[in-house]
Design a protein around this motif. Structure first.
Motif, short mmCIF file in Angstrom:
data_model
loop_
_atom_site.label_atom_id
_atom_site.label_comp_id
_atom_site.label_asym_id
_atom_site.label_seq_id
_atom_site.Cartn_x
_atom_site.Cartn_y
_atom_site.Cartn_z
N ARG A 61 49.80 38.82 -9.24
CA ARG A 61 50.18 39.12 -7.86
C ARG A 61 49.34 38.34 -6.85
O ARG A 61 48.21 37.96 -7.14
CB ARG A 61 49.99 40.62 -7.59
CG ARG A 61 50.81 41.53 -8.48
CD ARG A 61 52.21 41.71 -7.94
NE ARG A 61 52.93 42.68 -8.76
CZ ARG A 61 53.29 43.88 -8.31
NH1 ARG A 61 52.98 44.27 -7.10
NH2 ARG A 61 53.96 44.69 -9.08
N CYS A 62 49.92 38.22 -5.68
CA CYS A 62 49.28 37.50 -4.57
C CYS A 62 47.95 38.16 -4.20
O CYS A 62 47.86 39.38 -4.06
CB CYS A 62 50.23 37.54 -3.38
SG CYS A 62 49.54 37.00 -1.82
N MET A 63 46.90 37.37 -4.03
CA MET A 63 45.59 37.94 -3.71
C MET A 63 45.50 38.42 -2.26
O MET A 63 44.62 39.20 -1.93
CB MET A 63 44.50 36.90 -3.97
CG MET A 63 44.30 36.57 -5.42
SD MET A 63 42.93 35.40 -5.59
CE MET A 63 43.09 34.96 -7.30
N TYR A 64 46.38 37.94 -1.39
CA TYR A 64 46.35 38.43 -0.01
C TYR A 64 47.08 39.77 0.11
O TYR A 64 46.48 40.77 0.47
CB TYR A 64 47.00 37.43 0.95
CG TYR A 64 46.12 36.25 1.30
CD1 TYR A 64 44.73 36.37 1.36
CD2 TYR A 64 46.67 35.01 1.58
CE1 TYR A 64 43.94 35.29 1.67
CE2 TYR A 64 45.88 33.92 1.90
CZ TYR A 64 44.52 34.06 1.95
OH TYR A 64 43.74 32.99 2.25
N CYS A 65 48.39 39.79 -0.22
CA CYS A 65 49.15 41.02 0.02
C CYS A 65 49.14 41.94 -1.21
O CYS A 65 49.39 43.13 -1.08
CB CYS A 65 50.58 40.70 0.44
SG CYS A 65 51.60 39.97 -0.84
N GLY A 66 48.90 41.39 -2.41
CA GLY A 66 48.89 42.22 -3.61
C GLY A 66 50.27 42.66 -4.04
O GLY A 66 50.44 43.44 -4.97
N VAL A 97 48.35 32.82 -4.23
CA VAL A 97 49.10 33.64 -3.27
C VAL A 97 50.60 33.49 -3.44
O VAL A 97 51.08 32.58 -4.11
CB VAL A 97 48.75 33.26 -1.81
CG1 VAL A 97 47.27 33.46 -1.54
CG2 VAL A 97 49.18 31.84 -1.49
N CYS A 98 51.33 34.39 -2.77
CA CYS A 98 52.79 34.31 -2.78
C CYS A 98 53.24 33.33 -1.69
O CYS A 98 52.48 33.02 -0.77
CB CYS A 98 53.42 35.69 -2.57
SG CYS A 98 53.22 36.40 -0.93
N ALA A 99 54.46 32.87 -1.82
CA ALA A 99 54.97 31.86 -0.88
C ALA A 99 54.99 32.39 0.57
O ALA A 99 54.57 31.68 1.49
CB ALA A 99 56.34 31.38 -1.32
N PRO A 100 55.46 33.64 0.81
CA PRO A 100 55.48 34.11 2.21
C PRO A 100 54.08 34.18 2.83
O PRO A 100 53.89 33.80 3.99
CB PRO A 100 56.09 35.52 2.11
CG PRO A 100 56.88 35.49 0.85
CD PRO A 100 56.16 34.59 -0.09
N CYS A 101 53.08 34.66 2.08
CA CYS A 101 51.72 34.70 2.63
C CYS A 101 51.22 33.28 2.91
O CYS A 101 50.57 33.02 3.92
CB CYS A 101 50.75 35.41 1.68
SG CYS A 101 50.83 37.21 1.81
N ASN A 102 51.54 32.38 2.02
CA ASN A 102 51.10 30.99 2.19
C ASN A 102 51.67 30.41 3.48
O ASN A 102 50.96 29.80 4.27
CB ASN A 102 51.54 30.16 0.98
CG ASN A 102 50.69 28.91 0.82
OD1 ASN A 102 49.82 28.63 1.63
ND2 ASN A 102 50.94 28.16 -0.23
N THR A 163 49.23 37.51 7.42
CA THR A 163 49.49 37.80 6.01
C THR A 163 50.53 38.93 5.95
O THR A 163 50.87 39.53 6.97
CB THR A 163 48.24 38.31 5.25
OG1 THR A 163 47.88 39.59 5.77
CG2 THR A 163 47.07 37.35 5.38
N ARG A 164 50.98 39.24 4.74
CA ARG A 164 51.95 40.34 4.58
C ARG A 164 51.27 41.69 4.37
O ARG A 164 51.93 42.68 4.06
CB ARG A 164 52.87 40.05 3.39
CG ARG A 164 53.77 38.85 3.59
CD ARG A 164 54.50 38.51 2.32
NE ARG A 164 55.60 39.41 2.04
CZ ARG A 164 55.77 40.08 0.89
NH1 ARG A 164 54.88 39.95 -0.07
NH2 ARG A 164 56.80 40.86 0.70
N LEU A 165 49.96 41.73 4.53
CA LEU A 165 49.16 42.92 4.24
C LEU A 165 49.73 44.21 4.85
O LEU A 165 49.69 45.27 4.23
CB LEU A 165 47.75 42.69 4.80
CG LEU A 165 46.57 43.32 4.12
CD1 LEU A 165 46.47 42.91 2.68
CD2 LEU A 165 45.28 42.94 4.86
ZN LIG Z 1 51.32 37.63 -0.51
#
Ligand SMILES: [Zn+2]
Length: 254
Positions: A61-66, A97-102, A163-165
């Motif tokens: 999973r993405c390290m920003y949003c998880g 990370v995931c594409a949207p967070c990137n 981010t998507r957090l």
């Molecule tokens: Zn993400």
């Protein structure tokens, strides 16, 4: 934000990055985007991507949003800005990370007065040092006791534009994980406590999409309230085991 620990790269992968970084510095004519685009493809083979995925843990999973599955090598200090030409192939600058967070983050990166990134870094910054979890909404809100500098970092990182957090879908996923953890606790409390019950508890909790919540509920602010408080008091050995298992699967998560 999913805390992670940076792993050591293989000697081969480290040498490969160093060589590429050196070329960028030696020859200022090299276009960063073209060079990165060409080299990114070989990263899957040479061990860099594998190391990042290992840091992200099961399901990558993405390290920003998880939330979403990561798929991109993200540069904490963006490669798009010439100021960080010397970090384009730097291992310590990479995050998974995931594409949207990137996409969100790329357009929104700020530094403080001495040039450090304002954005929290999942590898260097601990999520619960900066945020409180709100179960009613699944939100992460900046802690009330932060210094002005850290509050600035927390508010910036949790901004929907960065981010998507705090995006709805991620908050809902966090609430689902919290419910899963509570269900596992209830099941464990109502069971006769055989060896199998321990395994079942660990499996269900580890299965939660946001395992970073375990620290919040079993050791952080969340553990000050029931049912977590009582559960921790009665099952210390179990919580220790959970913590060890989590850190084996997700290096540095708790
Ligand atoms: Zn993400």
């Amino acid at each position: 934000m999913r805390p992670a620990t940076r792993v050591e790269l293989s000697a081969r992968a480290a040498a490969w990055l160093e060589k590429n970084q050196w070329q960028l510095i030696e020859d200022m004519e090299i276009n960063i985007h073209e060079r990165w685009g060409a080299r990114r493809k070989t990263m899957n083979k040479n061990g860099v991507v594998q190391a990042l995925r290992h840091m992200a843990g099961p399901s990558f999973r993405c390290m920003y949003c998880g939330d979403s599955e990561g798929c991109d090598v993200e540069h904490y200090y963006p490669k798009a800005q010439p100021a960080w030409r010397d970090r384009v192939f730097e291992w310590r600058n990479f995050i998974w990370v995931c594409a949207p967070c990137n996409r969100l983050k790329n357009a929104n990166f700020r530094t403080d007065a001495v040039g450090n990134g304002i954005l929290l870094n999942p590898v260097n910054d601990k999520v619960w040092d900066f945020f409180d979890y709100v179960d009613e909404s699944g939100y992460l809100v900046p802690r009330f006791d932060l210094t002005p500098e850290n509050a600035d970092r927390a508010f910036f990182t949790s901004s929907e534009k960065v981010t998507r957090l705090t995006h709805d879908v991620v908050c809902e996923g966090r609430q689902r994980s919290a419910r899963g953890i509570r269900r596992a606790m209830q099941r464990y409390e109502s069971s006769p406590r055989s060896e199998g019950d321990v395994e079942e508890f660990l499996l269900h909790v580890m299965d939660a999409g946001h395992p970073e919540l375990c620290e919040w509920f079993f050791a952080g602010q969340g553990s000050r309230e029931n049912p977590y408080r009582a559960f921790v008091a009665h099952h210390r050995g179990l919580i220790d085991e959970l913590r060890q298992r989590l850190n084996r699967s997700y290096p540095g998560i708790w």
